[in-house]
Design an enzyme around this catalytic site. Structure first.
Site, PDB file in Angstrom:
ATOM      1  N   GLU A  66       0.637  -1.185   0.044  1.00  0.00           N
ATOM      2  CA  GLU A  66       0.054   0.011   0.153  1.00  0.00           C
ATOM      3  C   GLU A  66       0.954   1.252  -0.181  1.00  0.00           C
ATOM      4  OE1 GLU A  66      -2.920  -0.487  -1.032  1.00  0.00           O
ATOM      5  OE2 GLU A  66      -3.093  -2.541  -0.300  1.00  0.00           O
ATOM      6  N   HIS A  82     -13.660  -7.070  -4.461  1.00  0.00           N
ATOM      7  CA  HIS A  82     -13.012  -6.192  -5.855  1.00  0.00           C
ATOM      8  C   HIS A  82     -13.630  -6.083  -7.061  1.00  0.00           C
ATOM      9  CE1 HIS A  82      -9.062  -7.456  -3.627  1.00  0.00           C
ATOM     10  NE2 HIS A  82      -8.749  -6.424  -4.415  1.00  0.00           N
ATOM     11  N   ILE A  83     -14.214  -7.116  -7.533  1.00  0.00           N
ATOM     12  CA  ILE A  83     -14.978  -6.726  -8.825  1.00  0.00           C
ATOM     13  C   ILE A  83     -16.737  -6.396  -8.639  1.00  0.00           C
ATOM     14  CG2 ILE A  83     -13.378  -8.673  -9.922  1.00  0.00           C
ATOM     15  CD1 ILE A  83     -15.962 -10.311  -9.956  1.00  0.00           C
ATOM     16  N   PHE A  84     -17.121  -6.480  -7.471  1.00  0.00           N
ATOM     17  CA  PHE A  84     -18.576  -6.151  -7.261  1.00  0.00           C
ATOM     18  C   PHE A  84     -18.652  -4.819  -6.662  1.00  0.00           C
ATOM     19  CE2 PHE A  84     -18.910 -10.920  -7.971  1.00  0.00           C
ATOM     20  CZ  PHE A  84     -19.504 -10.617  -9.224  1.00  0.00           C
ATOM     21  N   ALA A  85     -17.748  -4.424  -6.177  1.00  0.00           N
ATOM     22  CA  ALA A  85     -17.749  -3.052  -5.068  1.00  0.00           C
ATOM     23  C   ALA A  85     -16.481  -2.140  -5.228  1.00  0.00           C
ATOM     24  CB  ALA A  85     -18.105  -3.606  -3.780  1.00  0.00           C
ATOM     25  N   GLU A 135      -0.752  -1.486 -10.394  1.00  0.00           N
ATOM     26  CA  GLU A 135      -0.063  -2.505  -9.114  1.00  0.00           C
ATOM     27  C   GLU A 135       1.292  -2.425  -9.381  1.00  0.00           C
ATOM     28  OE1 GLU A 135      -1.948  -3.316  -6.756  1.00  0.00           O
ATOM     29  OE2 GLU A 135      -3.701  -2.801  -7.176  1.00  0.00           O
TER      30      GLU A 135
HETATM   31 ZN    ZN Z   1      -2.736  -2.725  -4.844  1.00  0.00          ZN
END
Ligand code: ZN
Length: 698
Positions: free
Chosen positions: A480, A611-614, A509
């Site tokens: 992060e 990750h993919i829905f919210a 990333e």
């Molecule tokens: Zn990351």
């Protein structure tokens, strides 16, 4: 309440997190939106295809809303309350409506088009060209070219999708909180490390068992990240592992918190949206703003799958043989909840390391010191505590300033390290408070300084001990912090493409995973790993064993990521709402290719796949692998120069800072990478580091 009393409406350098309450949010967002509506009308009346008459006023509108909404959604992630949820539910539609109006503005779209078609186009710098092209694309993907009735439908879809995403995340948080198990007999939690026993007894105290102690209990176990992982890895009670595992993989999959209907609806709406825009599926829409194409992403997944399947099969055989050797009854018939437990025992045995014995060497303050020293070594920056300068939302949050080699402050960040399951969502992330831009300075030259949040969910301090971290938690902080560096060290003055903004999503990333690599580098680890009480360094020999354990089960772990990536791409490119195969069936089918031991038939992982829905990873989860290849390749440039050659490291660090960390979305990620590396990216370093590339004997 008068608007002057509303902290969100006052000017601030740092958000007044200590005084914002849900009641302020409704009024403030409404008032900001109505002011921005007026500014948008003014912009549409006066727009010209020039920077001062189009981009600058537009950026100011976008910025005002994203800063204000950023505060709201940040609080939603770290300080959830029913009042806050209600406030968001009420004002979110107005916010979405305004964003759509802004992105669908024909006047703005045509003005950008006029810039692109003008004779001045070639004179624009790279960053400005990217801003223009990005805004044109964004307008099209937001329906600017649709006829009125299609646009109306498009907008309904966007409104519904936003609500569904919000609800999806709330359901996960609530479902995670709902699981609690009281344990009174220590035998039931045998093997659980003392740190986790302490957390479990403190949870019990909070729930009314005032006499609870780490030693004697009672204990309350939950599905909170640090506890869940620890139970699966260390608890010898197989039936407890099974119970916790089943609870975890079925979170938000039944009863009133069931996310399955939400998933189906989200996929259906995304497909409809894609078709309205003239695409065959949502993955095609997503790829419009990525480096990869669907085919390239699938090719990478396939290639990595081929490299990791056999090693994963071998991992499983090793674990099974080891468990048989230890006389474990379950060895012949291993289940999902046995894998982590036995692989942890095998790891301890192979590398002679014990995670719990390592914890005292990874206290938060020493880890941060090591991380900041590394940032200084690589990028020439100084990071200093600045607590008290900015209001915070929780007593455990710290605040830092970042200084350049000339001692000038160039950025700030908040760090919220610990897991707080009652009010904070799981996972770890960096998000932006404000970004670098020059549009707010009178001379259009002095930039606003970037500020961001770094949020983790690591083991909290217990009793008089500081937060003692697992290696995985250390890695997460590095990750992060890598995102934060890209936000804070940008030199990009065009606010719409500074920091991580405007970067193709499958490239974001790179910086984060690049930093992870450093955490597994000998000198860095030795500088971090000091006993929190005695200050004694981790023995070099132990450090080397920890480092070599990094590739332990690399194939199996990669396969798990490939399950998520393939599932995401398949759901967004092939899912047919009318087909007999349900979303969970699809997961099961893909799971056969990515799990040596089949998934549990009841596994409902998708119901917690935020990750993919919210979040922003729809048809983009593969980004982790895509960018990982690039990040290892970037790291290997430092190795080529010699990791013990301080001069070479500084030079390479400077180059990394001036390219990948500085340019932001101002150039295509391919060009940025080429500028840093001097050549096209290669997947070999990634495969080699993970022990997945056959060693070629010359
Ligand atoms: Zn990351």
């Amino acid at each position: 309440m008068a608007s002057t009393d509303n902290p969100l409406l006052l000017d601030f350098t740092f958000p007044p997190y200590d005084v914002i309450e849900p009641k302020h949010i409704r009024l403030a967002i409404r008032s900001i939106l109505s002011k921005l509506e007026a500014e948008l009308i003014e912009l549409e009346n006066t727009a010209k295809p020039t920077w001062p008459k189009l981009v600058i006023p537009l950026e100011k509108i976008i910025d005002r809303l994203s800063v204000a909404w950023g505060i709201v959604s940040h609080l939603n992630s770290v300080k959830d309350t029913p009042e806050l949820r209600a406030a968001i539910e009420e004002i979110q539609p107005a916010k979405v409506e305004f964003e759509l109006k802004l992105r669908q503005s024909k006047v703005i779209y045509h003005a950008f088009k006029a810039i692109r078609d003008s004779s001045d186009w070639e004179n624009l710098n790279d960053a400005r060209k990217r801003v223009v092209l990005m805004k044109l694309k964004e307008a099209v993907l937001n329906g600017v070219s649709l006829d009125d009735s299609s646009r109306e439908r498009f907008n309904e879809i966007e409104q519904e999708l936003e609500k569904l995403g919000q609800k999806f995340e709330e359901n996960i948080l609530d479902a995670t909180k709902n699981f609690e198990k009281l344990i009174t007999d220590k035998k039931e939690i045998q093997g659980l490390p003392f740190t986790i026993l302490t957390i479990a007894s403190e949870t019990a105290i909070r729930k009314g068992y005032e006499e609870a102690t780490a030693d004697k209990g009672p204990w309350i176990i939950t599905l909170d990240g640090p506890m869940y992982r620890s139970i699966l890895q260390h608890c010898s009670n197989r039936s407890l592992r099974e119970e916790v595992f089943r609870a975890y993989v079925t979170r938000a999959s039944y009863g009133p918190l069931n996310n399955t209907p939400l998933i189906e609806r989200i996929l259906q709406l995304r497909l409809e949206k894609a078709k309205l825009l003239g695409y065959c599926n949502y993955a095609e829409v997503s790829m419009e703003t990525k480096m990869a194409t669907i085919d390239k992403a699938n090719d990478l997944i396939e290639k990595l799958h081929n490299a990791s399947w056999s090693p994963a099969v071998k991992d499983m055989e090793d674990i099974r043989d080891f468990a048989i050797g230890r006389g474990a009854e379950e060895a012949k018939d291993m289940d999902q909840w046995d894998i982590n437990f036995w692989s942890e025992r095998l790891r301890e045995s192979n590398y002679d390391i014990n995670e719990e014995e390592l914890r005292p060497y990874f206290s938060l303050s020493k880890v941060m010191d090591g991380l900041f020293n590394l940032a200084k070594r690589l990028f020439g920056i100084d990071i200093e505590p600045a607590d008290g300068i900015a209001p915070v939302w929780n007593k455990d949050v710290s605040f830092y300033k970042v200084k350049d080699s000339s001692h000038t402050t160039i950025a700030y960040f908040y760090f919220d390290p610990y897991s707080r399951p009652s009010e904070k969502r799981g996972g770890a992330w960096m998000d932006v408070v404000v970004g670098r831009t020059v549009v707010f300075s009178s001379d259009n030259k002095s930039p606003r300084l970037p500020i961001c949040h770094v949020v983790c969910n690591q083991t909290p301090p217990v009793k008089d001990k500081p937060s003692l971290m697992t290696i995985r938690e250390v890695e997460t902080v590095f990750h992060e912090f890598g995102h934060a560096l890209q936000h804070m060290l940008t030199r990009q003055d065009e606010g719409l493409v500074s920091g991580t903004k405007g970067i193709e999503w499958d490239a974001v990333e790179i910086a984060s995973q690049f930093m992870e690599n450093w955490c597994y580098q000998r000198d860095t680890m030795l500088s971090i790993a000091r006993h929190y009480e005695t200050g004694e360094s981790l023995a070099e020999e132990t450090c080397l064993r920890v480092l070599s354990a990094r590739t332990f089960r690399a194939g199996s772990l990669l396969l798990r990521q490939l399950r998520y990536a393939s599932l995401d791409l398949e759901l967004h490119s092939k899912y047919d709402p009318r087909a007999a195969e349900s979303v969970h069936d699809i997961d099961q089918r893909i799971g056969k290719k990515t799990h040596v031991i089949p998934l549990l038939p009841q596994d409902r992982f998708l119901c917690s796949f935020s990750h993919i829905f919210a979040d922003k990873y729809a048809a983009g989860y593969y980004s982790y692998q895509w960018a990982e290849v690039l990040s290892y390749d970037a790291f290997s440039a430092f190795e080529e120069g010699g990791l013990d050659n301080e001069h070479a490291i500084k030079a390479m660090g400077g180059k990394f800072r001036e390219t990948i960390l500085a340019i932001g979305g101002g150039k295509s990620p391919n060009e940025v990478f080429m500028e840093f590396r001097g050549r096209e990216p290669s997947p070999d370093p990634f495969l080699r580091y993970n022990g997945l590339l056959p060693v070629v004997v010359p």
